[in-house]
Design a protein around this motif. Structure first.
Motif, PDB file in Angstrom:
ATOM      1  N   THR A  62      -8.442 -69.719 -24.759  1.00 61.27           N
ATOM      2  CA  THR A  62      -7.254 -69.723 -25.610  1.00 61.27           C
ATOM      3  C   THR A  62      -6.306 -70.816 -25.133  1.00 61.27           C
ATOM      4  O   THR A  62      -6.533 -71.456 -24.103  1.00 61.27           O
ATOM      5  CB  THR A  62      -6.504 -68.374 -25.576  1.00 61.27           C
ATOM      6  OG1 THR A  62      -5.800 -68.263 -24.329  1.00 61.27           O
ATOM      7  CG2 THR A  62      -7.437 -67.186 -25.735  1.00 61.27           C
ATOM      8  N   ASP A  63      -5.213 -70.979 -25.857  1.00 59.19           N
ATOM      9  CA  ASP A  63      -4.194 -71.971 -25.493  1.00 59.19           C
ATOM     10  C   ASP A  63      -3.100 -71.383 -24.617  1.00 59.19           C
ATOM     11  O   ASP A  63      -2.022 -71.978 -24.484  1.00 59.19           O
ATOM     12  CB  ASP A  63      -3.581 -72.584 -26.752  1.00 59.19           C
ATOM     13  CG  ASP A  63      -2.835 -71.564 -27.621  1.00 59.19           C
ATOM     14  OD1 ASP A  63      -2.937 -70.343 -27.351  1.00 59.19           O
ATOM     15  OD2 ASP A  63      -2.153 -71.987 -28.576  1.00 59.19           O
ATOM     16  N   ASP A  66      -1.010 -73.489 -22.210  1.00 53.43           N
ATOM     17  CA  ASP A  66      -0.091 -74.471 -22.798  1.00 53.43           C
ATOM     18  C   ASP A  66       1.149 -73.828 -23.394  1.00 53.43           C
ATOM     19  O   ASP A  66       1.976 -74.535 -23.990  1.00 53.43           O
ATOM     20  CB  ASP A  66      -0.816 -75.272 -23.889  1.00 53.43           C
ATOM     21  CG  ASP A  66      -1.961 -76.098 -23.346  1.00 53.43           C
ATOM     22  OD1 ASP A  66      -1.907 -76.463 -22.151  1.00 53.43           O
ATOM     23  OD2 ASP A  66      -2.903 -76.368 -24.104  1.00 53.43           O
ATOM     24  N   ARG A  67       1.298 -72.532 -23.240  1.00 50.81           N
ATOM     25  CA  ARG A  67       2.415 -71.813 -23.848  1.00 50.81           C
ATOM     26  C   ARG A  67       3.488 -71.566 -22.793  1.00 50.81           C
ATOM     27  O   ARG A  67       3.322 -70.703 -21.910  1.00 50.81           O
ATOM     28  CB  ARG A  67       1.911 -70.490 -24.437  1.00 50.81           C
ATOM     29  CG  ARG A  67       0.798 -70.657 -25.466  1.00 50.81           C
ATOM     30  CD  ARG A  67       1.319 -71.242 -26.764  1.00 50.81           C
ATOM     31  NE  ARG A  67       2.120 -70.262 -27.445  1.00 50.81           N
ATOM     32  CZ  ARG A  67       1.623 -69.354 -28.288  1.00 50.81           C
ATOM     33  NH1 ARG A  67       0.320 -69.324 -28.552  1.00 50.81           N
ATOM     34  NH2 ARG A  67       2.407 -68.486 -28.865  1.00 50.81           N
ATOM     35  N   ARG A 101      -4.104 -69.005 -29.819  1.00 53.74           N
ATOM     36  CA  ARG A 101      -5.151 -69.626 -30.624  1.00 53.74           C
ATOM     37  C   ARG A 101      -6.405 -69.811 -29.778  1.00 53.74           C
ATOM     38  O   ARG A 101      -6.340 -70.117 -28.592  1.00 53.74           O
ATOM     39  CB  ARG A 101      -4.701 -70.984 -31.166  1.00 53.74           C
ATOM     40  CG  ARG A 101      -3.334 -70.970 -31.831  1.00 53.74           C
ATOM     41  CD  ARG A 101      -3.255 -69.938 -32.946  1.00 53.74           C
ATOM     42  NE  ARG A 101      -4.034 -70.293 -34.114  1.00 53.74           N
ATOM     43  CZ  ARG A 101      -4.227 -69.490 -35.151  1.00 53.74           C
ATOM     44  NH1 ARG A 101      -3.713 -68.261 -35.131  1.00 53.74           N
ATOM     45  NH2 ARG A 101      -4.939 -69.896 -36.185  1.00 53.74           N
ATOM     46  N   ARG A 103      -9.953 -71.319 -28.341  1.00 54.45           N
ATOM     47  CA  ARG A 103     -10.491 -72.630 -27.986  1.00 54.45           C
ATOM     48  C   ARG A 103     -11.947 -72.504 -27.561  1.00 54.45           C
ATOM     49  O   ARG A 103     -12.378 -71.462 -27.068  1.00 54.45           O
ATOM     50  CB  ARG A 103      -9.687 -73.247 -26.827  1.00 54.45           C
ATOM     51  CG  ARG A 103      -8.313 -73.742 -27.230  1.00 54.45           C
ATOM     52  CD  ARG A 103      -7.631 -74.412 -26.051  1.00 54.45           C
ATOM     53  NE  ARG A 103      -6.375 -75.033 -26.446  1.00 54.45           N
ATOM     54  CZ  ARG A 103      -5.522 -75.609 -25.602  1.00 54.45           C
ATOM     55  NH1 ARG A 103      -5.802 -75.623 -24.304  1.00 54.45           N
ATOM     56  NH2 ARG A 103      -4.415 -76.160 -26.049  1.00 54.45           N
ATOM     57  N   ASP A 117     -10.894 -75.970 -32.417  1.00 60.88           N
ATOM     58  CA  ASP A 117      -9.848 -75.417 -31.553  1.00 60.88           C
ATOM     59  C   ASP A 117      -8.539 -75.286 -32.310  1.00 60.88           C
ATOM     60  O   ASP A 117      -8.135 -76.195 -33.061  1.00 60.88           O
ATOM     61  CB  ASP A 117      -9.624 -76.334 -30.341  1.00 60.88           C
ATOM     62  CG  ASP A 117     -10.703 -76.194 -29.292  1.00 60.88           C
ATOM     63  OD1 ASP A 117     -11.638 -75.403 -29.487  1.00 60.88           O
ATOM     64  OD2 ASP A 117     -10.610 -76.901 -28.263  1.00 60.88           O
ATOM     65  N   GLY A 118      -7.886 -74.156 -32.116  1.00 65.85           N
ATOM     66  CA  GLY A 118      -6.571 -73.952 -32.716  1.00 65.85           C
ATOM     67  C   GLY A 118      -6.584 -73.476 -34.149  1.00 65.85           C
ATOM     68  O   GLY A 118      -5.525 -73.186 -34.714  1.00 65.85           O
ATOM     69  N   THR A 119      -7.764 -73.364 -34.749  1.00 69.25           N
ATOM     70  CA  THR A 119      -7.815 -72.978 -36.162  1.00 69.25           C
ATOM     71  C   THR A 119      -7.878 -71.472 -36.369  1.00 69.25           C
ATOM     72  O   THR A 119      -7.770 -71.005 -37.505  1.00 69.25           O
ATOM     73  CB  THR A 119      -9.039 -73.610 -36.853  1.00 69.25           C
ATOM     74  OG1 THR A 119     -10.244 -73.124 -36.229  1.00 69.25           O
ATOM     75  CG2 THR A 119      -8.996 -75.131 -36.738  1.00 69.25           C
TER      76      THR A 119
END
Length: 327
Positions: A62-63, A66-67, A101, A103, A117-119
């Motif tokens: 996941t992201d 980056d959060r 999201r 990945r 990724d991210g979709t």
């Protein structure tokens, strides 16, 4: 028992060779590509929601890293005896996890999948139930049950409550590396088949937690006597494909072992993981070219496994297995 001539094709975390694993797109694609079943890995959120992730540590899929709002959640824990650093599902509510999201876990190897990724977000178990075709099978893997029980999140209770109204003896297989949780779920009256996962080395996490260094190793459970004991307690075993591939003195794959035959003689179904077409994952002598991401001689390795009499295979690219079976 399934027909050895027509083993189940199980989409491993969906069609994870083509889409980020455990996403709705991966599961839907697996069925479009001919999978008979899909395999979700099940962990829990802080508020007891069952979440589909390969591990409870989620920075690789996941992201979350980056959060900035979750930066303070990064921590180090001991999971089944291993020290792991990252972000863990049990430290988030479902509402928080739902903002993440998905990945691709292997972006350098599977660049096409990484383009998605991210979709998509991540899923709950109940979300997968909603998208399952009427005639499809779920092979649900319960992850780190002993660990989750130690922090007040009993996966057997949560899973039984979540799946009870959907599960039948025809649409559910439950699997785990911890035999104790399989028994606990069966005792709660959940129908289906129960399959014990075994590694090529080491011992089960629940046995290590209980017996420490005296825990019975997987190798002892795979002897004829060990298989006979398991046959009185579970419906089948699921093993690392290394245990099915016979090698020569150089380590090159030359055929299959007798494990399937011995387990069938004991009355157990046999499944194996994981069939993957890329050079990186194929046995010695099966590689083609120099790039790890290129497809090697997957047909030869897959055929050796399928010809062993196996009852089901977990595959990242279920269409490739289906191609061989349809021939």
């Amino acid at each position: 028992m399934t027909s050895a001539a027509r083993p189940l094709v199980i989409g491993h975390r969906g069609a994870s060779g083509y889409r980020p694993e455990h996403t709705a797109a991966a599961y839907r694609l697996a069925f479009r590509l001919g999978a008979d079943a899909v395999e979700p890995d099940i962990v829990a959120s802080k508020d007891g929601v069952l979440v589909l992730r390969h591990e409870n540590e989620i920075s690789g899929t996941t992201d979350v890293a980056d959060r900035p709002e979750f930066a303070g959640r990064r921590t180090t824990k001991t999971i089944d005896g291993a020290r792991v650093t990252g972000w863990f599902t049990e430290d988030f509510t479902w509402d928080e996890l739902a903002t993440l999201r998905a990945r691709e876990r292997l972006p350098q190897l599977r660049q096409s999948a990484a383009s998605f990724d991210g979709t998509a977000g991540i899923l709950r178990l109940r979300d997968l139930v909603d998208l399952m075709p009427a005639d499809a099978l779920m092979v649900a893997e319960i992850k780190h049950a002993t660990y989750f029980a130690s922090i007040g999140l009993p996966l057997e209770e949560l899973f039984a409550s979540e799946i009870r109204d959907w599960a039948t003896s025809e649409n559910l297989i439950v699997e785990s590396f911890e035999q104790s949780v399989l028994g606990q779920i069966r005792e709660r009256g959940i129908p289906g088949r129960f399959v014990y996962l075994l590694e090529a080395a080491g011992s089960a996490p629940d046995l290590r937690a209980r017996f420490g260094r005296k825990a019975l190793p997987y190798s002892a459970q795979l002897t004829n006597a060990g298989l006979a004991r398991l046959a009185g307690e579970v419906d089948g075993i699921s093993v690392d494909k290394k245990l099915l591939l016979r090698t020569d003195a150089s380590g090159a794959v030359v055929g299959s072992t007798d494990l399937v035959k011995r387990a069938h003689a004991a009355g157990l179904e046999v499944y194996t993981w994981t069939l993957r077409a890329e050079n990186r994952f194929l046995g010695k002598g099966m590689q083609r070219g120099s790039a790890a991401r290129d497809f090697g001689d997957w047909r030869r390795e897959f055929r050796i496994i399928l010809d062993s009499g196996i009852d089901g295979v977990f595959a990242d690219q279920p269409d490739l297995v289906r191609e061989l079976l349809d021939r």
